[in-house]
Design an enzyme around this catalytic site. Structure first.
Site, PDB file in Angstrom:
ATOM      1  N   TYR A 146     -13.465  -4.545  10.454  1.00 55.38           N
ATOM      2  CA  TYR A 146     -12.248  -4.223   9.678  1.00 55.38           C
ATOM      3  C   TYR A 146     -12.573  -3.302   8.352  1.00 55.38           C
ATOM      4  CZ  TYR A 146      -9.222  -5.966   5.804  1.00 55.38           C
ATOM      5  OH  TYR A 146      -8.545  -5.932   4.589  1.00 55.38           O
ATOM      6  N   SER A 151      -9.442  -2.649   0.234  1.00 55.55           N
ATOM      7  CA  SER A 151     -10.594  -4.031  -0.225  1.00 55.55           C
ATOM      8  C   SER A 151     -11.962  -3.803  -0.290  1.00 55.55           C
ATOM      9  CB  SER A 151     -10.623  -4.409   1.260  1.00 55.55           C
ATOM     10  OG  SER A 151     -10.985  -5.668   1.700  1.00 55.55           O
TER      11      SER A 151
END
Length: 264
Positions: A159, A146
């Site tokens: 995350y 990401s």
């Protein structure tokens, strides 16, 4: 590496395949002639996607409903495929989810599951299948990271850290296997129009313009089809610019920028 990426008559395993990027990877690989092994928890969605891809492209599709956050799932999947006589050329580790909010307010069991799925399971499955993929040397290992990997992300601390792990891990494996024919790629999407934000419960963390899942997967396939596959790729020009800026700024500055962006 000079030979083009092979899709026809190969087999790709895709985790988190029931929706979003996983389903899009399955669709685009099927269109290129790859047989598929689809893994996710939602049996009904897996079976519906498998039927569509079989009917549309005439490929073999195997479905394995499984909760990948359970320890040891990599060996279980490998052994099950071996019993069915299926060997892998390509592995796409796409399964994962995010939580948001201050760490002190998050549920311990949920963040433990997040770390297990985003990190431990990805490593476990990669280790389970890497030896056989190195033998065939005609496929790819794609780990979905990401743009959150490029700086700490206050408000999504766990995350962001899991995706930083995925990026670092994938780049290291790419170096270890650089003399093989296997392509190894960390795909770093920004905000993508999938169920990700439904699970997260808010679009507050959607920094920048949302991309479609098809655009993100096309970015990955273009990277795989290059004569020399990069170890990582960021999807979207704006995302690439932001990731580049984050890497060049002092750590404290990029940390503050990320914190402000998520809070807004």
């Amino acid at each position: 590496m000079s030979t083009p990426m092979t899709y026809s008559d190969t087999t790709a395993l895709i985790t988190g395949a029931s929706s979003g990027l996983g389903a899009e990877f399955a669709t685009q690989f099927a269109a290129r002639g790859a047989n598929l092994v689809l893994v996710a928890r939602r049996t009904d969605r897996l079976e519906a996607l498998a039927r569509t891809l079989r009917d549309t492209h005439g490929i073999n599709v195997t479905t394995l409903p499984k909760d990948l956050s359970v320890q040891g799932s990599g060996a279980e999947i490998r052994d099950e495929l071996a019993r069915r006589g299926i060997s892998l050329d390509t592995l796409i580790n796409n399964a994962g989810f995010a939580t948001s909010g201050p760490l002190a307010e998050e549920e311990p069991a949920v963040i433990a599951s997040e770390i297990s799925l985003n990190v431990a399971s990805l490593v476990d499955i990669t280790r389970a299948f890497l030896p056989e993929m190195l033998v065939t040397g005609k496929g790819a290992l794609v780990n979905v990271a990401s743009t959150a990997a490029f700086q700490p992300v206050p408000g999504m601390a766990v995350y962001g850290a899991t995706k930083a792990f995925v990026l670092s891990f994938t780049e290291a494996v790419a170096y270890e296997t650089k003399k093989s024919g296997l392509r190894v790629l960390a795909l770093c999407p920004g905000a993508t129009r999938t169920e990700f934000f439904d699970v997260l419960g808010s679009e507050a963390a959607a920094v920048g313009r949302l991309q479609s899942a098809s655009a993100v997967v096309e970015t990955a396939l273009r990277a795989l089809d290059r004569s020399t596959t990069p170890v990582s790729v960021v999807s979207g020009l704006g995302n690439r610019m932001l990731a580049g800026i984050a890497q060049r700024l002092p750590r404290q500055v990029s940390l503050a920028m990320a914190g402000n962006a998520v809070r807004e």
